[in-house]
Design an enzyme around this catalytic site. Structure first.
Site, PDB file in Angstrom:
ATOM      1  NE  ARG A 163     -56.257  10.743 -26.186  1.00 20.16           N
ATOM      2  CZ  ARG A 163     -55.177  11.140 -26.858  1.00 20.16           C
ATOM      3  NH1 ARG A 163     -54.976  10.712 -28.092  1.00 20.16           N
ATOM      4  NH2 ARG A 163     -54.324  11.982 -26.313  1.00 20.16           N
ATOM      5  NE  ARG A 408     -52.677   8.210 -26.228  1.00 18.91           N
ATOM      6  CZ  ARG A 408     -53.695   7.747 -26.942  1.00 18.91           C
ATOM      7  NH1 ARG A 408     -54.792   7.324 -26.321  1.00 18.91           N
ATOM      8  NH2 ARG A 408     -53.641   7.698 -28.258  1.00 18.91           N
ATOM      9  CB  CYS A 409     -57.780   9.610 -20.122  1.00 18.44           C
ATOM     10  SG  CYS A 409     -57.299   7.877 -20.015  1.00 18.44           S
ATOM     11  CG  MET A 410     -58.005  14.101 -18.185  1.00 21.07           C
ATOM     12  SD  MET A 410     -57.606  15.107 -16.729  1.00 21.07           S
ATOM     13  CE  MET A 410     -55.813  15.005 -16.708  1.00 21.07           C
TER      14      MET A 410
END
Length: 419
Positions: A163, A408-410
């Site tokens: 992200r 979401r971060c990944m």
């Protein structure tokens, strides 16, 4: 947006294409001695992390999403030409990374490697022993002072969190100036992919950062005071981008993005929201994410103090109009033209709420309106979302979450529909 054109036009519209990064060599090199410097709270059981990540990818593919792996894209980009490989090596192997005495010999050696081998070590790191630098000890302090397992190029385990180094905002991309030294080289790798991989090379799209025509170097010398990461950046739709002013994203860089996007007519409003500077908050998407066109989740202590300003184009080219908003929720409703935005708080009592926020309990990733992926362990929050009509696709994250990042971060979406 055609099927071939990259662009992310909302937070919850149907996801078409996404880039992820499977745990690899760099995670085998994460140790109790270096994990703090590499921004991890613990070491990972790598094989389990890989299994969790594979399952995560499978969930997305089952829902029709085209998933690309970052390391494979980087290898393919490096193999597109000698000049591309040379550019990547010159960006990465500098006097700042290997010391001035080793620059030429390291560059010459790496230029003879295949794209696959080079990508492996640009992400996984390169040790003195692997490079075979022992015969250079008489000419380099870096070589003479390092033990055989010392890194000439550092591992980049935070590449798991795709992200942050690159963020698509509508029809363009920002190659982000990362806040921590440990993550600077990730942006170089993303720059190589976006400038040279065949998936992007034939497509005309703007770069919101750095500006078109600027030198594309990403290191301490070129950053200045810039800092921005994709976990703070949300193209929510209707010509609006929300950006968190957090530990890792500052106001001056938000202004750069605003000026760039306004000049291109790509956005009409940037909502800048204050995110307290702490390890537990880190980015906006650790305390707030969209779930549906008119639904979001938020960590209540953040929401209660989320002061915001809205940036709009000023009356002169390159100028801004900045006004304070009544509240974050009001600004979001106005921007999206909603009469009501349902914000679902993190689940559980005060203690459980805090635990689940820490474990990425607000870091959901939408595959389509009302369909999101999140960690199975956040049982109170997942249950609450389902009670409000959200479909939660659960993945395991016992190992993946040790770097303080969720679904979401990944992910780095590169094609998502508008709402």
């Amino acid at each position: 947006m055609t099927d071939q054109t990259p662009g992310v036009h909302s937070e919850v519209g149907t996801l078409r294409k996404v880039i992820v990064h499977r745990p690899e060599l760099s995670f085998h090199r994460l140790t109790p001695r270096n994990m703090n410097d590499l921004l991890f709270d613990d070491i990972l059981w790598v094989e389990q992390a890989q299994a969790e990540h594979d399952a995560f990818v499978e969930v997305m593919r089952e829902r029709g999403v085209e998933v690309f792996h970052h390391q494979r894209l980087l290898a393919e980009a490096l193999d597109t030409g000698v000049e591309v490989k040379r550019h990547a090596i010159e960006q990465t192997v500098t006097h700042l990374t290997v010391g001035p005495a080793l620059v030429d010999v390291v560059r010459d050696t790496l230029s003879g490697w295949s794209g696959e081998k080079l990508a492996t070590h640009l992400i996984g790191g390169l040790t003195k022993e692997e490079f075979g630098v022992a015969d250079l000890e008489e000419h380099s302090l870096v070589a003479a002072s390092a033990n055989p397992r010392e890194f000439i190029l550092p591992p980049l385990p935070n590449s798991l969190y795709q992200r942050d180094p690159a963020a698509w905002l509508y029809g363009g991309v920002s190659l982000n100036p990362m806040f921590y030294h440990a993550r600077l080289l990730e942006t170089i790798n993303q720059s190589i992919v976006h400038h040279h991989h065949p998936m992007f090379a034939g497509v005309d799209f703007p770069y919101w950062y750095p500006y078109a025509g600027e030198d594309e170097r990403f290191n301490e010398e070129s950053y200045g005071m810039a800092a921005m990461e994709g976990g703070d950046m949300m193209p929510i739709g209707n010509g609006t981008v929300v950006i968190g002013m957090s530990e890792r994203t500052n106001a001056r860089t938000i202004e750069h993005i605003a000026v760039s996007m306004f000049a291109a007519g790509a956005a009409e409003r940037i909502i800048a929201v204050h995110v307290p500077k702490s390890r537990s908050y880190m980015h906006l998407d650790t305390v707030f994410t969209f779930l549906d066109v008119d639904k979001a989740t938020a960590y209540p202590p953040f929401l209660e103090s989320a002061a915001t300003c809205s940036l709009r184009p000023g009356d002169k080219q390159g100028s801004l109009e900045v006004r304070r908003d009544a509240s974050f929720a009001v600004a979001l409703r106005e921007a999206l033209g909603l009469t009501r935005l349902e914000i679902i708080p993190t689940g559980g009592d005060d203690h459980q709420m805090t635990r689940e926020q820490w474990d990425s309990g607000n870091n959901f990733f939408a595959l389509s309106p009302g369909v999101v992926i999140g960690y199975h362990k956040n049982v109170f929050t997942n249950r609450k979302l389902r009670e409000h009509g959200v479909e939660v696709l659960e993945i395991e994250g016992f190992e993946l979450g040790k770097g303080r990042g969720g679904a979401r971060c990944m992910t780095c979406p590169i094609a998502r529909d508008a709402i």
